[in-house]
Motif scaffolding. Structure first.
Motif, PDB file in Angstrom:
ATOM      1  N   VAL A 278       0.846  -1.205   0.000  1.00 55.47           N
ATOM      2  CA  VAL A 278       0.000   0.000   0.000  1.00 55.47           C
ATOM      3  C   VAL A 278       0.877   1.248   0.000  1.00 55.47           C
ATOM      4  CG1 VAL A 278      -1.614   1.348   1.402  1.00 55.47           C
ATOM      5  CG2 VAL A 278      -1.982  -1.121   1.077  1.00 55.47           C
ATOM      6  N   TRP A 279       1.954   1.229   0.807  1.00 49.24           N
ATOM      7  CA  TRP A 279       2.881   2.377   0.851  1.00 49.24           C
ATOM      8  C   TRP A 279       3.516   2.610  -0.515  1.00 49.24           C
ATOM      9  CZ3 TRP A 279       8.147   2.332  -0.159  1.00 49.24           C
ATOM     10  CH2 TRP A 279       8.831   3.530   0.098  1.00 49.24           C
ATOM     11  N   ALA A 280       3.976   1.530  -1.164  1.00 49.03           N
ATOM     12  CA  ALA A 280       4.617   1.666  -2.470  1.00 49.03           C
ATOM     13  C   ALA A 280       3.636   2.191  -3.506  1.00 49.03           C
ATOM     14  CB  ALA A 280       5.187   0.319  -2.914  1.00 49.03           C
ATOM     15  N   ASP A 281       2.402   1.724  -3.448  1.00 51.29           N
ATOM     16  CA  ASP A 281       1.392   2.177  -4.410  1.00 51.29           C
ATOM     17  C   ASP A 281       1.099   3.669  -4.236  1.00 51.29           C
ATOM     18  OD1 ASP A 281      -0.745   1.534  -6.424  1.00 51.29           O
ATOM     19  OD2 ASP A 281      -2.033   2.209  -4.772  1.00 51.29           O
ATOM     20  N   ARG A 282       0.986   4.093  -2.981  1.00 51.07           N
ATOM     21  CA  ARG A 282       0.677   5.504  -2.727  1.00 51.07           C
ATOM     22  C   ARG A 282       1.863   6.401  -3.085  1.00 51.07           C
ATOM     23  NH1 ARG A 282      -2.408   4.846   3.157  1.00 51.07           N
ATOM     24  NH2 ARG A 282      -4.406   4.096   2.289  1.00 51.07           N
ATOM     25  N   ALA A 283       3.077   5.853  -2.915  1.00 45.46           N
ATOM     26  CA  ALA A 283       4.277   6.629  -3.250  1.00 45.46           C
ATOM     27  C   ALA A 283       4.580   6.593  -4.737  1.00 45.46           C
ATOM     28  CB  ALA A 283       5.472   6.110  -2.455  1.00 45.46           C
TER      29      ALA A 283
END
Length: 325
Positions: free
Chosen positions: A278-283
């Motif tokens: 989720v963090w990678a997708d948002r970043a």
């Protein structure tokens, strides 16, 4: 005979083995194996695995403790136990000049209620080798012959000591299928093996011996669940570990870095992996070389072996588990 004795065909309580020089190879272990179960006995080098199996097979009397195989003492009541058990040793040691068929017939003459030789040889894929001399067999074929002879008496309890050593991948898979078939028809199998994948694939339950005691025990899933899972990935350019979600809050128990590579250990694999993605997708970044894997039996085994190499008496501080239902 009690219902418990019917269910547990192998029962071991407080088992100890001490050699003539005073070395205590088995230091008080307890376990039981149910009828129709495959039980794997694993161990680090010098852990007492062979010493334990020899006692179960009735080859020697224990220094202390109690063994019951099918309700009988395998040493003092050997005549009641031996006809109902099969044993596959690490090396059969059969006369090399005899043919496969001659060897099997010779062995059948020593077995109570032996099955037809052709049937036992066919079960392990040696039906086409009856006229071949033992010395002409490959290492894998000799192991299959060892197994065929262990099965001649259609045993209720089968001891398999490193059954797939020397077998190729196809032979190993065939042996696994045979062991599963034996279990499904009610045979109790006690297996020793150095192949951890074999134990994971075959064993209903297992124990890992260390320094003469049971260091860890349970189903393969229970043993591996005690180890943390692993996640590794390469940090995106321009990012640092501190940019990731707070690792301790996610349930990461330990982490290390090697250049751009990050390795995490956690007992909450799904939660941590989801948060990272989720963090990678948002970043708007991609986690290259991402590797997410659950703990393995190999990690549990190596953790015990590492404890042995570093010197502490791991077995003395671990909980010895009894394999009662």
């Amino acid at each position: 005979m009690s219902g418990n004795e019917h269910e547990h065909v192998i029962e071991v309580t407080g088992l100890r083995r001490v050699y003539s020089d005073g070395f205590e190879a088995v230091r008080g272990i307890d376990f039981s194996v149910r009828r129709g179960e495959v039980f794997a006995l694993l161990g680090t080098n010098g852990a007492g695995k062979t010493s334990t199996v020899e006692l179960l097979e009735g080859l020697s009397a224990p220094a202390d403790g109690r063994i019951r195989i099918l309700g009988h003492d395998p040493y003092t009541e050997r005549a009641a136990v031996r006809p109902r058990t099969g044993v596959m040793l690490q090396e059969g040691g059969f006369p090399s000049e005899l043919t496969v068929g001659e060897t099997a017939r010779m062995w059948a003459g020593c077995v109570s209620g032996a099955r037809p030789v052709t049937e036992a040889l066919a079960e392990v894929g040696l039906e086409g080798k009856t006229t071949v001399r033992v010395k002409q067999l490959s290492g894998g074929e000799r192991r299959r012959l060892d197994l065929a002879l262990a099965l001649l008496g259609d045993p209720e309890v089968l001891f398999l000591d490193e059954p797939t050593t020397g077998l190729d991948a196809e032979g190993r898979q065939a042996t696994w299928e045979l062991v599963r078939a034996l279990r499904d028809r009610g045979t109790t199998v006690l297996l020793t093996t150095h192949y951890l994948e074999e134990a994971e694939n075959l064993a209903d339950r297992l124990a890992i011996l260390h320094q003469g005691r049971i260091a860890v025990a349970g189903t393969p899933a229970e043993v591996t669940a005690a180890q943390p899972s692993r996640i590794s990935f390469e940090l995106p350019e321009g990012y640092f570990v501190g940019d990731l979600p707070p690792l301790d809050e996610l349930g990461v128990s330990a982490h290390e870095t090697d250049g751009r590579m990050v390795r995490l250990r956690t007992r909450e694999l799904q939660r941590v992996a989801t948060a990272l993605l989720v963090w990678a997708d948002r970043a708007g970044v991609e986690l290259h070389r991402l590797d997410v894997r659950s703990a393995s039996l190999e990690e549990a085994f190596l953790g015990i072996a590492k404890g042995a190499a570093e010197g502490p008496d791991l077995a003395g501080t671990s909980t010895t588990k009894e394999f009662a239902a």
